[in-house]
Design a protein around this motif. Structure first.
Motif, PDB file in Angstrom:
ATOM      1  N   ILE A 214     -49.120 -34.804  41.149  1.00 31.30           N
ATOM      2  CA  ILE A 214     -47.927 -34.900  40.301  1.00 31.30           C
ATOM      3  C   ILE A 214     -48.277 -34.371  38.914  1.00 31.30           C
ATOM      4  CG2 ILE A 214     -46.341 -36.488  39.137  1.00 31.30           C
ATOM      5  CD1 ILE A 214     -46.566 -38.397  41.361  1.00 31.30           C
ATOM      6  N   LEU A 215     -47.315 -33.703  38.270  1.00 32.71           N
ATOM      7  CA  LEU A 215     -47.461 -33.295  36.878  1.00 32.71           C
ATOM      8  C   LEU A 215     -46.383 -33.983  36.055  1.00 32.71           C
ATOM      9  CD1 LEU A 215     -48.747 -31.590  34.649  1.00 32.71           C
ATOM     10  CD2 LEU A 215     -47.232 -29.699  35.322  1.00 32.71           C
ATOM     11  N   LEU A 216     -46.782 -34.684  34.984  1.00 34.45           N
ATOM     12  CA  LEU A 216     -45.874 -35.371  34.075  1.00 34.45           C
ATOM     13  C   LEU A 216     -45.703 -34.533  32.806  1.00 34.45           C
ATOM     14  CD1 LEU A 216     -47.318 -39.013  34.353  1.00 34.45           C
ATOM     15  CD2 LEU A 216     -45.658 -37.874  35.841  1.00 34.45           C
ATOM     16  N   ILE A 217     -44.455 -34.375  32.352  1.00 31.91           N
ATOM     17  CA  ILE A 217     -44.141 -33.496  31.225  1.00 31.91           C
ATOM     18  C   ILE A 217     -43.364 -34.297  30.190  1.00 31.91           C
ATOM     19  CG2 ILE A 217     -43.010 -31.348  30.530  1.00 31.91           C
ATOM     20  CD1 ILE A 217     -43.239 -30.776  33.755  1.00 31.91           C
ATOM     21  N   HIS A 218     -43.950 -34.489  29.017  1.00 32.50           N
ATOM     22  CA  HIS A 218     -43.383 -35.390  28.012  1.00 32.50           C
ATOM     23  C   HIS A 218     -42.296 -34.730  27.185  1.00 32.50           C
ATOM     24  CE1 HIS A 218     -45.320 -33.373  24.625  1.00 32.50           C
ATOM     25  NE2 HIS A 218     -46.410 -33.264  25.366  1.00 32.50           N
TER      26      HIS A 218
ATOM     27  N   ALA B  68     -49.705 -36.161  26.055  1.00 33.22           N
ATOM     28  CA  ALA B  68     -50.056 -36.458  27.448  1.00 33.22           C
ATOM     29  C   ALA B  68     -50.148 -37.947  27.737  1.00 33.22           C
ATOM     30  CB  ALA B  68     -51.380 -35.770  27.800  1.00 33.22           C
ATOM     31  N   LEU B  69     -50.844 -38.693  26.876  1.00 27.53           N
ATOM     32  CA  LEU B  69     -51.138 -40.088  27.198  1.00 27.53           C
ATOM     33  C   LEU B  69     -50.028 -41.047  26.777  1.00 27.53           C
ATOM     34  CD1 LEU B  69     -54.981 -40.159  26.617  1.00 27.53           C
ATOM     35  CD2 LEU B  69     -53.729 -40.155  28.769  1.00 27.53           C
ATOM     36  N   THR B  70     -48.891 -40.500  26.359  1.00 28.77           N
ATOM     37  CA  THR B  70     -47.710 -41.336  26.232  1.00 28.77           C
ATOM     38  C   THR B  70     -47.295 -41.847  27.610  1.00 28.77           C
ATOM     39  OG1 THR B  70     -47.012 -40.027  24.328  1.00 28.77           O
ATOM     40  CG2 THR B  70     -45.365 -41.456  25.311  1.00 28.77           C
ATOM     41  N   PHE B  71     -47.724 -41.135  28.642  1.00 32.10           N
ATOM     42  CA  PHE B  71     -47.479 -41.549  30.031  1.00 32.10           C
ATOM     43  C   PHE B  71     -48.638 -42.359  30.602  1.00 32.10           C
ATOM     44  CE2 PHE B  71     -44.629 -37.663  30.421  1.00 32.10           C
ATOM     45  CZ  PHE B  71     -43.463 -38.377  30.653  1.00 32.10           C
TER      46      PHE B  71
ATOM     47  N   VAL C   3     -39.837 -45.015  30.854  1.00 25.91           N
ATOM     48  CA  VAL C   3     -41.007 -44.519  31.586  1.00 25.91           C
ATOM     49  C   VAL C   3     -42.228 -44.323  30.697  1.00 25.91           C
ATOM     50  CG1 VAL C   3     -39.626 -43.394  33.367  1.00 25.91           C
ATOM     51  CG2 VAL C   3     -40.276 -42.101  31.329  1.00 25.91           C
ATOM     52  N   LEU C   4     -42.083 -44.555  29.393  1.00 19.06           N
ATOM     53  CA  LEU C   4     -43.191 -44.323  28.470  1.00 19.06           C
ATOM     54  C   LEU C   4     -44.155 -45.512  28.477  1.00 19.06           C
ATOM     55  CD1 LEU C   4     -41.209 -42.766  25.502  1.00 19.06           C
ATOM     56  CD2 LEU C   4     -42.168 -41.633  27.525  1.00 19.06           C
ATOM     57  N   GLU C   5     -45.250 -45.372  27.732  1.00 21.63           N
ATOM     58  CA  GLU C   5     -46.241 -46.442  27.705  1.00 21.63           C
ATOM     59  C   GLU C   5     -45.648 -47.708  27.103  1.00 21.63           C
ATOM     60  OE1 GLU C   5     -49.572 -45.930  25.113  1.00 21.63           O
ATOM     61  OE2 GLU C   5     -48.482 -44.558  23.804  1.00 21.63           O
ATOM     62  N   ARG C   6     -46.225 -48.831  27.457  1.00 20.88           N
ATOM     63  CA  ARG C   6     -45.697 -50.123  27.005  1.00 20.88           C
ATOM     64  C   ARG C   6     -45.738 -50.254  25.491  1.00 20.88           C
ATOM     65  NH1 ARG C   6     -49.009 -51.257  31.492  1.00 20.88           N
ATOM     66  NH2 ARG C   6     -47.770 -51.657  33.373  1.00 20.88           N
ATOM     67  N   ALA C   7     -46.715 -49.626  24.837  1.00 20.22           N
ATOM     68  CA  ALA C   7     -46.802 -49.672  23.377  1.00 20.22           C
ATOM     69  C   ALA C   7     -45.592 -49.032  22.716  1.00 20.22           C
ATOM     70  CB  ALA C   7     -48.084 -48.984  22.902  1.00 20.22           C
TER      71      ALA C   7
END
Length: 351
Positions: free
Chosen positions: A32-36, A42-45, A328-332
């Motif tokens: 899978i490729l995630l695109i912000h 990148a690590l926002t996911f 869908v973003l990071e919990r922070a």
């Protein structure tokens, strides 16, 4: 005691023009490729990637100017290039709207991002793509560019990847646009001319994002400077302790640090405005391979974009109750990625 670092592996790959592109990988299985989208890298996911890594090899890339990826071409972004092509107007339905950026700038940013996605997707063997916000607009344009039956760069002899689009800000020039058009707001013209704090405030107000977008600028300025900035600095320190990432990512991973890149996301949104036939042209090619998702608390124009995908593409659509644009973003960042994992796995793996 800090949590163990998740086993992300960092990679660089070279874009078509020689620019380094940064991405991270975690997990095993189908790729899978995630695109912000805006204000992200990148690590926002990060949290979504960890959850999905139980089922897939997850690759999450930083678009240009974010994380450790290199810049957009100077031929696009230099003040001389922008001065040579002054913004004009866009006619949509029966109304005329002022452009924020020259059309050539918007198209150039989109073409660069799409080519970069192609580079990373090919290198990682990505069978599935998930794009968030402006990243979802790019993912849709990626399908149109490479899988449209009449495209000069068509890959129509191949099966297109399955894609999930989370709340792309989509507008079509042949359909009625909302009275408030955030991507063409006159206020947004200040995006490339102000400090990071002022740029962020402009983006919040112009796009109606966040729970307090309606506050006057002085109140938002206070919140950003006195609350958001220190809060994010503390989160960065925690991440460094927890994840052990290299120093290179930390100067740009907060929303304030990334504010200078928001103009590129505005360009993606504005440049993505087109005739609905561009989207309908790939309807048969991608039938059953597009899932449009979002939250029922998100601002109206984002939900209208999901409706358009359902109507024009025949995409499957799902709304998450009580959720907004950050789901869908990071919990922070206020995300709750655990809510979408089962649906993502099911969509990507079902026949």
């Amino acid at each position: 005691m800090a949590e163990p670092a998740p086993p992300f592996t960092h990679h660089f790959i070279t874009a078509n023009d020689g620019t380094p592109l940064s991405y991270y990988t975690i997990g095993t299985g189908p790729s899978i490729l995630l695109i912000h989208g805006a204000g992200s890298y990148a690590l926002t996911f990060r949290d979504l990637a960890v959850l999905l890594s139980k089922h897939f090899t997850v690759n999450t890339m930083s678009r240009r100017g974010r994380g450790r990826s290199g810049p957009y071409p100077a031929a696009l972004t230099s003040s001389e290039a922008l001065a040579e092509n002054a913004p004009d107007t866009l006619v949509a339905s029966t109304k005329t709207y002022p452009r924020v950026f020259p059309e050539s700038f918007c198209r150039g940013i989109i073409a660069t991002d799409i080519a970069d996605i192609r580079t990373v997707a090919t290198a990682t063997g990505a069978e599935y793509l998930l794009g968030h916000s402006s990243g979802a607009v790019l993912t849709l344009n990626y399908l149109i560019t490479y899988y449209s039956p009449d495209s000069n760069t068509s890959s129509s002899e191949k099966v297109p990847p399955k894609v999930i689009l989370y709340e792309p800000p989509l507008f079509f020039s042949d359909l009625a646009l909302p009275e408030f058009h955030p991507l063409l707001s006159r206020e947004a013209a200040a995006l490339a001319k102000t400090s990071p704090t002022e740029t962020l405030i402009t983006a919040i107000k112009a796009a109606h994002l966040g729970p307090m977008w309606f506050l006057p600028r002085f109140a938002l300025r206070f919140l950003v400077n006195k609350v958001l900035g220190p809060k994010q600095e503390a989160e960065v320190a925690l991440r460094k302790e927890r994840d052990g990432e290299e120093e290179g990512d930390y100067g740009v991973c907060t929303i304030i640090g990334l504010a200078g890149t928001i103009r590129f996301d505005w360009a993606v949104g504005e440049g993505g405005i087109g005739h609905s036939d561009r989207v309908k042209g790939i309807r048969e090619v991608v039938r059953g391979r597009v899932l449009a998702i979002g939250g029922d608390k998100s601002v109206g124009y984002l939900q209208q974009g999901l409706d358009a995908l359902e109507r024009l593409l025949g995409a499957k659509k799902a709304l998450y109750k009580g959720a907004g644009h950050e789901l869908v973003l990071e919990r922070a960042k206020g995300g709750q990625p655990e809510r979408v994992v089962d649906d993502v796995v099911k969509f990507f793996t079902e026949d």
